[in-house]
Design an enzyme around this catalytic site. Structure first.
Site, PDB file in Angstrom:
ATOM      1  N   LYS A  10      -9.111   9.063  -0.249  1.00 14.85           N
ATOM      2  CA  LYS A  10      -9.973   8.433   0.754  1.00 14.85           C
ATOM      3  C   LYS A  10     -10.944   9.438   1.383  1.00 14.85           C
ATOM      4  O   LYS A  10     -10.763  10.655   1.260  1.00 14.85           O
ATOM      5  CB  LYS A  10      -9.089   7.777   1.821  1.00 14.85           C
ATOM      6  CG  LYS A  10      -8.200   6.650   1.271  1.00 14.85           C
ATOM      7  CD  LYS A  10      -7.415   5.957   2.391  1.00 14.85           C
ATOM      8  CE  LYS A  10      -6.570   4.818   1.848  1.00 14.85           C
ATOM      9  NZ  LYS A  10      -5.884   4.075   2.947  1.00 14.85           N
ATOM     10  N   TYR A  50     -10.872  -4.694   0.437  1.00 15.65           N
ATOM     11  CA  TYR A  50      -9.824  -4.910   1.444  1.00 15.65           C
ATOM     12  C   TYR A  50      -9.830  -6.345   1.980  1.00 15.65           C
ATOM     13  O   TYR A  50      -9.328  -6.585   3.085  1.00 15.65           O
ATOM     14  CB  TYR A  50      -9.977  -3.900   2.575  1.00 15.65           C
ATOM     15  CG  TYR A  50      -9.485  -2.518   2.184  1.00 15.65           C
ATOM     16  CD1 TYR A  50      -8.120  -2.266   2.040  1.00 15.65           C
ATOM     17  CD2 TYR A  50     -10.363  -1.471   1.945  1.00 15.65           C
ATOM     18  CE1 TYR A  50      -7.647  -1.010   1.666  1.00 15.65           C
ATOM     19  CE2 TYR A  50      -9.902  -0.202   1.580  1.00 15.65           C
ATOM     20  CZ  TYR A  50      -8.538   0.014   1.439  1.00 15.65           C
ATOM     21  OH  TYR A  50      -8.073   1.257   1.071  1.00 15.65           O
ATOM     22  N   PHE A  58      -7.622  -4.323  12.442  1.00 15.58           N
ATOM     23  CA  PHE A  58      -8.283  -3.055  12.104  1.00 15.58           C
ATOM     24  C   PHE A  58      -9.226  -3.181  10.909  1.00 15.58           C
ATOM     25  O   PHE A  58      -9.728  -2.174  10.422  1.00 15.58           O
ATOM     26  CB  PHE A  58      -7.240  -1.966  11.849  1.00 15.58           C
ATOM     27  CG  PHE A  58      -6.229  -2.295  10.770  1.00 15.58           C
ATOM     28  CD1 PHE A  58      -6.541  -2.151   9.424  1.00 15.58           C
ATOM     29  CD2 PHE A  58      -4.956  -2.744  11.109  1.00 15.58           C
ATOM     30  CE1 PHE A  58      -5.623  -2.446   8.434  1.00 15.58           C
ATOM     31  CE2 PHE A  58      -4.019  -3.050  10.119  1.00 15.58           C
ATOM     32  CZ  PHE A  58      -4.363  -2.900   8.777  1.00 15.58           C
ATOM     33  N   ARG A  86       3.995   4.908  -4.884  1.00 16.59           N
ATOM     34  CA  ARG A  86       4.195   4.614  -3.456  1.00 16.59           C
ATOM     35  C   ARG A  86       5.182   5.617  -2.850  1.00 16.59           C
ATOM     36  O   ARG A  86       5.023   6.034  -1.699  1.00 16.59           O
ATOM     37  CB  ARG A  86       4.706   3.173  -3.262  1.00 16.59           C
ATOM     38  CG  ARG A  86       3.730   2.083  -3.700  1.00 16.59           C
ATOM     39  CD  ARG A  86       2.582   1.869  -2.767  1.00 16.59           C
ATOM     40  NE  ARG A  86       2.989   1.387  -1.466  1.00 16.59           N
ATOM     41  CZ  ARG A  86       2.140   0.945  -0.537  1.00 16.59           C
ATOM     42  NH1 ARG A  86       0.828   0.914  -0.792  1.00 16.59           N
ATOM     43  NH2 ARG A  86       2.556   0.546   0.617  1.00 16.59           N
ATOM     44  N   THR A  92       2.689   4.527   5.288  1.00 20.95           N
ATOM     45  CA  THR A  92       1.305   4.327   5.725  1.00 20.95           C
ATOM     46  C   THR A  92       0.936   5.293   6.849  1.00 20.95           C
ATOM     47  O   THR A  92      -0.148   5.875   6.849  1.00 20.95           O
ATOM     48  CB  THR A  92       1.120   2.872   6.216  1.00 20.95           C
ATOM     49  OG1 THR A  92       1.571   1.982   5.195  1.00 20.95           O
ATOM     50  CG2 THR A  92      -0.328   2.573   6.552  1.00 20.95           C
ATOM     51  N   ARG A 103       0.872  11.856   1.879  1.00 22.49           N
ATOM     52  CA  ARG A 103       0.367  11.533   3.219  1.00 22.49           C
ATOM     53  C   ARG A 103       0.912  12.515   4.262  1.00 22.49           C
ATOM     54  O   ARG A 103       0.198  12.891   5.197  1.00 22.49           O
ATOM     55  CB  ARG A 103       0.691  10.083   3.569  1.00 22.49           C
ATOM     56  CG  ARG A 103      -0.277   9.114   2.867  1.00 22.49           C
ATOM     57  CD  ARG A 103       0.146   7.682   2.992  1.00 22.49           C
ATOM     58  NE  ARG A 103      -0.927   6.753   2.603  1.00 22.49           N
ATOM     59  CZ  ARG A 103      -0.725   5.468   2.372  1.00 22.49           C
ATOM     60  NH1 ARG A 103       0.487   4.936   2.494  1.00 22.49           N
ATOM     61  NH2 ARG A 103      -1.729   4.691   2.014  1.00 22.49           N
ATOM     62  N   ASN A 113      -5.508   7.953   6.141  1.00 24.33           N
ATOM     63  CA  ASN A 113      -4.238   8.422   5.578  1.00 24.33           C
ATOM     64  C   ASN A 113      -4.357   8.921   4.132  1.00 24.33           C
ATOM     65  O   ASN A 113      -3.419   8.801   3.351  1.00 24.33           O
ATOM     66  CB  ASN A 113      -3.157   7.344   5.741  1.00 24.33           C
ATOM     67  CG  ASN A 113      -3.526   6.033   5.076  1.00 24.33           C
ATOM     68  OD1 ASN A 113      -4.560   5.949   4.424  1.00 24.33           O
ATOM     69  ND2 ASN A 113      -2.679   5.038   5.211  1.00 24.33           N
ATOM     70  N   HIS A 116      -4.899   5.865  -1.204  1.00 17.83           N
ATOM     71  CA  HIS A 116      -4.492   4.474  -1.430  1.00 17.83           C
ATOM     72  C   HIS A 116      -3.560   4.452  -2.634  1.00 17.83           C
ATOM     73  O   HIS A 116      -3.745   5.226  -3.578  1.00 17.83           O
ATOM     74  CB  HIS A 116      -5.732   3.629  -1.734  1.00 17.83           C
ATOM     75  CG  HIS A 116      -5.395   2.242  -2.226  1.00 17.83           C
ATOM     76  ND1 HIS A 116      -5.082   1.221  -1.358  1.00 17.83           N
ATOM     77  CD2 HIS A 116      -5.287   1.738  -3.477  1.00 17.83           C
ATOM     78  CE1 HIS A 116      -4.801   0.132  -2.078  1.00 17.83           C
ATOM     79  NE2 HIS A 116      -4.926   0.419  -3.366  1.00 17.83           N
ATOM     80  N   GLU A 127      -7.336  -3.970  -8.778  1.00 22.59           N
ATOM     81  CA  GLU A 127      -8.040  -2.845  -8.145  1.00 22.59           C
ATOM     82  C   GLU A 127      -8.637  -1.900  -9.193  1.00 22.59           C
ATOM     83  O   GLU A 127      -9.734  -1.379  -9.000  1.00 22.59           O
ATOM     84  CB  GLU A 127      -7.068  -2.106  -7.217  1.00 22.59           C
ATOM     85  CG  GLU A 127      -6.668  -2.954  -6.025  1.00 22.59           C
ATOM     86  CD  GLU A 127      -5.493  -2.395  -5.228  1.00 22.59           C
ATOM     87  OE1 GLU A 127      -5.114  -3.038  -4.233  1.00 22.59           O
ATOM     88  OE2 GLU A 127      -4.953  -1.327  -5.596  1.00 22.59           O
TER      89      GLU A 127
HETATM   90  P1  GDP Z   1      -0.758   0.920   2.691  1.00 19.99           P
HETATM   91  O1  GDP Z   1      -0.370  -0.087   1.644  1.00 19.99           O
HETATM   92  O2  GDP Z   1       0.324   1.940   2.950  1.00 19.99           O
HETATM   93  O3  GDP Z   1      -2.086   1.595   2.403  1.00 19.99           O
HETATM   94  O4  GDP Z   1      -0.930   0.162   4.078  1.00 19.99           O
HETATM   95  P2  GDP Z   1      -1.515  -1.294   4.465  1.00 19.99           P
HETATM   96  O5  GDP Z   1      -1.708  -2.138   3.244  1.00 19.99           O
HETATM   97  O6  GDP Z   1      -0.649  -1.817   5.569  1.00 19.99           O
HETATM   98  O7  GDP Z   1      -2.925  -0.961   5.123  1.00 19.99           O
HETATM   99  C1  GDP Z   1      -4.053  -0.649   4.321  1.00 19.99           C
HETATM  100  C2  GDP Z   1      -4.814   0.488   4.958  1.00 19.99           C
HETATM  101  O8  GDP Z   1      -5.327   0.068   6.224  1.00 19.99           O
HETATM  102  C3  GDP Z   1      -3.977   1.729   5.300  1.00 19.99           C
HETATM  103  O9  GDP Z   1      -3.755   2.569   4.212  1.00 19.99           O
HETATM  104  C4  GDP Z   1      -4.821   2.392   6.375  1.00 19.99           C
HETATM  105  O10 GDP Z   1      -5.936   3.116   5.828  1.00 19.99           O
HETATM  106  C5  GDP Z   1      -5.368   1.171   7.122  1.00 19.99           C
HETATM  107  N1  GDP Z   1      -4.544   0.859   8.303  1.00 19.99           N
HETATM  108  C6  GDP Z   1      -3.242   0.452   8.339  1.00 19.99           C
HETATM  109  N2  GDP Z   1      -2.822   0.269   9.610  1.00 19.99           N
HETATM  110  C7  GDP Z   1      -3.899   0.567  10.397  1.00 19.99           C
HETATM  111  C8  GDP Z   1      -4.118   0.564  11.820  1.00 19.99           C
HETATM  112  O11 GDP Z   1      -3.226   0.248  12.617  1.00 19.99           O
HETATM  113  N3  GDP Z   1      -5.371   0.920  12.243  1.00 19.99           N
HETATM  114  C9  GDP Z   1      -6.377   1.262  11.395  1.00 19.99           C
HETATM  115  N4  GDP Z   1      -7.585   1.577  11.890  1.00 19.99           N
HETATM  116  N5  GDP Z   1      -6.211   1.273  10.052  1.00 19.99           N
HETATM  117  C10 GDP Z   1      -4.991   0.930   9.561  1.00 19.99           C
END
Ligand code: GDP
Length: 138
Positions: A10, A50, A58, A86, A92, A103, A113, A116, A127
């Site tokens: 990222k 997304y 968010f 993963r 996350t 991470r 973070n 992806h 994807e």
């Molecule tokens: P992942 O599968 O571990 O990437 O997590 P998710 O699918 O829950 O979220 C997708 C992406 O959204 C994450 O990797 C972060 O970049 C972002 N994200 C997740 N939670 C938050 C949050 O609380 N605030 C913000 N700004 N971004 C978030």
């Protein structure tokens, strides 16, 4: 496609100079890179990628972050790729990620973070196809 997953390094990790470090962790863990490019998502690209998160509070921040600078997109191959990747990237929120995970080592915070990783074989295929044509996968 059960042996493939999709990843992005990222914008935060690119800005912080972690492309090399992250690729080293990925290849040392036994993943083979079958497609890779250095590119930047437009706002529209990030919104589409997304789209599943469009109802989350968010979403706007996520789209802005993911389109603010270049990324590295890649398709990775390994037995049990989705689950193993993963595990390699960690939770996350880097504050909750296990020691040694990508991470934990390279992420800034829950939003920025570093990487992806696809969450299912189905999403890995979707994807990967978002970023690569068939002739860009080796
Ligand atoms: P992942 O599968 O571990 O990437 O997590 P998710 O699918 O829950 O979220 C997708 C992406 O959204 C994450 O990797 C972060 O970049 C972002 N994200 C997740 N939670 C938050 C949050 O609380 N605030 C913000 N700004 N971004 C978030």
């Amino acid at each position: 496609m059960t042996n493939r997953t999709f990843t992005m390094i990222k914008p935060d990790a690119v800005e912080n100079g972690h492309i090399g470090g992250i690729l080293e962790k990925i290849t040392s863990a036994g993943f083979k890179i079958v497609a890779m490019k250095y590119t930047q998502l437009s706002t529209r690209d990030a919104q589409a990628f997304y789209a599943v998160h469009s109802e989350r509070p968010f979403y706007g921040e996520l789209v802005e972050f993911m389109s603010r600078g270049p990324i590295v997109a890649a398709i990775l191959e390994k037995d049990n790729a989705v689950e193993d990747f993963r595990a390699l990237i960690g939770a996350t929120n880097p504050a909750e990620a296990a020691e040694g995970t990508i991470r934990k080592l390279f992420a800034t915070n829950i939003a920025e973070n570093a990487v992806h990783g696809s969450d299912s074989d189905e999403n890995a295929a979707i994807e990967g196809a978002f970023h690569f044509s068939g002739r860009e996968i080796y």
